[in-house]
Design an enzyme around this catalytic site. Sequence first.
Site, PDB file in Angstrom:
ATOM      1  CB  ALA A 119      -0.937   0.179   1.344  1.00  0.00           C
ATOM      2  CE  LYS A 120       5.621   4.777  -0.102  1.00  0.00           C
ATOM      3  NZ  LYS A 120       6.492   4.153   0.290  1.00  0.00           N
ATOM      4  N   GLY A 121       0.500   5.893   0.524  1.00  0.00           N
ATOM      5  CA  GLY A 121      -0.397   7.086   0.647  1.00  0.00           C
ATOM      6  C   GLY A 121       0.239   8.291   0.151  1.00  0.00           C
TER       7      GLY A 121
END
Length: 430
Positions: A119-121
């Site tokens: 995931a990444k944000g």
Amino acid sequence: MTDIKQVIRAEKPVFLGGENPFEAMMSRFDYAAQVLKLEPGLYKVLRNPEKTITVSVPIMMDSGEVEVFTGYRVLYNTSRGPGKGGIRFDKNVTMDEVTALAAWMAWKCAVVNIPFGGAKGGVVCDPLSMSVSELERLTRRYTAGIINVLGPDSDVPAPDVNTNERVMAWVMDTYSMHKGHTVTAVVTGKPVEMGGSLGRREATGRGVMIVACEALKHLGMQVNGARVAVQGFGNVGSVGADLMQKAGFTIVAVSDVKGGIYNAKGLDIQDVLEWRTKNRYLENYPKAEAISNEQLLAIDCDVLVPAALENVLTAENAGDVKAKVIIEGANGPTAASADEILEKKGVFVVPDILANAGGVTVSYFEWVQDRGGYFWDEETVNSRLQQIMEHSFKDVLDVSKKYNVNMRIASYILAIDRVAKVHRLRGMYA
Ligand code: NAD
């Protein structure tokens, strides 16, 4: 007002600028998927992010005006476990970049075989121009915006470009306030006082040192006296250089954003660290010659550790590299166009998704410790990290021999194979 530099990591490199990051990464993925003969259905599944979220992040600025920022969170693949990946605050954040980085995390976690997905944000903002209280409100409102995907069982952020322990503490607090009780395992990279792990700060550099030793052992080269050049003297580069020197390597060159220093007889890294603490930059360090970052990449050495930026080794300069081994401390330091040149020269490249996976591995340990409510001493953290890095190196090497491919493609094959196997076992629900 608190000094802003205590809250954000100023001067963090913005990587992946320039080319379309998703396609650059996926060119390696495609190659590995072909070697693996991945079935078309699964290929399509793994080439697409599972969930992408865009949120408006309205906050009250110190001036009393309301400003609206844009935030993203991408869960690329969570078949092996909760999403894992950092949150970055940067002007140049795009959905494409966040998606590429989320996919990268999925492969990295699979290479070291930890039970996380990728995931990444990110939030599009200029953190250097914001006050501490504006950054806190931004963090909390962004966290509230994505709160339905966050959680120890679903998605576990960590620090990334321009975010740090302090920001993680705010994410953890906001999430906990919404749940009505303290949930430490919702983020990693937290301060040790509130559920962070000992050894996390040094973990990426330690992993770099461990795989460097493994690479030399594999190539029949001596660690003692092997000459090393390290680009970037931040968290990864300085810890990596220090631990490599302690392991017997001779560090002949290091650099930061302003340039590098070189001493053919070897630098005393503790002394260089003291200089940096006092002077912030390496420039004017008296016991070495000044060199440029470009010269550092082409310096006469055995091991090159790019630990600063993306795309520093390109088709233009890969031919000048004299090192026999490259350990990719940074994410994406080698452009896809340089892969073939380095391979033809016989340079042994330990790719980023293996070489810098020490950080996410100790993040995993942090999550385990938080969930168990039982904290390990630093020696336990370090020896378990060593075990995982050594096993992972061997796993990738075995795949590279089996398919007769370089270590980069081997690490993608290993990762894709592990993710694909879980998809097949779980079934498609299609
Ligand atoms: P950092 O901000 O602590 O250090 C970056 C270093 O690079 C600094 O010394 C800076 O002066 C130098 N630098 C910046 N621009 C440069 C340039 N143009 N030329 C040469 N040097 C330059 O960052 P970090 O945490 O050490 O991360 C470095 C790289 O490693 C990044 O690609 C990051 O994504 C990757 N990485 C970090 C971790 C981690 O745990 N910190 C984990 C995995 C990957």
